[in-house]
Design a protein around this motif. Structure first.
Motif: not given
Lengths: 105, 105
Positions: A15-16, A19-20, B3-4, B7-8, B11, B89
């Motif tokens: 989930h962005p 992460l942030e 990031d999106d 994250a995707n 997931r 990351l």
DNA sequence: CCGCAATATCGGTGAATTGCGATAGAACAT
DNA sequence: ATGTTCTATCGCAATTCACCGATATTGCGG
């Protein structure tokens, strides 16, 4: 690390916002409380607290009470563990276990 | 990778069944159709198809029609991409950017 | 053309996730 | 003690997820 564990941990990072949050915590290195995170994000304090809980449950961070505040510390061990598990996963997904060139019958 | 995107993708991998599907696909190396996967799992065909769709949407596998069946191929490029992003990351989460020992004032 | 096998998609159900505001409790300063 | 600050937790609504059975589609063999 079992599949379940890998999956849970990955989903926690999936989930962005989370992460942030991890990045924010890293930047402040253990001196970071919930309010600091909230200030850096366009989200309600309760929402941030929820996300933090997810990271806590995944063992990716740890809570350390400090006066009226709580500090959150990134669990680098856990991250490394996930890194290793992920590496192993990629390894297991690798195309061909070719032993020798001469072995290609 | 944004990031999106990270994250995707995470997931998409953040479910034990999908991890298992990836392994099954890897084992059969491109010769694997939906039915094969379904046979290896205690889930309905529609459920497996759904999970496959998630992996497809994440770009982690690719569909290749083959007669009346569909074969699924792992996208190792994409996996590597995720690996790199994940490494980056972790890098960004590393404790201290210490430059030199002499620099520790 | 007709049936069969493989599979994606639809509709539904129950659970989980994500977001919020409001509230409760702990520690601190006054 | 009282008020202040920080934060976890509790509803609550909206959305998404995970799973299923049923159905539509598509390609193949007869």
């Amino acid at each position: 690390m079992r599949d379940d564990d890998i999956a849970n941990t990955m989903r926690a990072l999936g989930h962005p916002v989370r992460l942030e949050i991890m990045r924010i915590l890293a930047k402040q290195q253990g001196q970071c409380c919930c309010a600091d995170v909230t200030d850096s994000l366009p989200l309600a304090q309760s929402t941030v607290s929820q996300h933090i809980k997810v990271l806590l449950d995944a063992g990716l961070i740890e809570r350390k009470p400090h006066g009226t505040r709580n500090r959150y510390i990134i669990q680098h061990d856990r991250l490394a563990e996930l890194g290793t598990a992920f590496g192993g996963l990629l390894q297991g997904l690798v195309p061909a276990p070719v032993h020798t060139e001469a072995e290609t019958a």
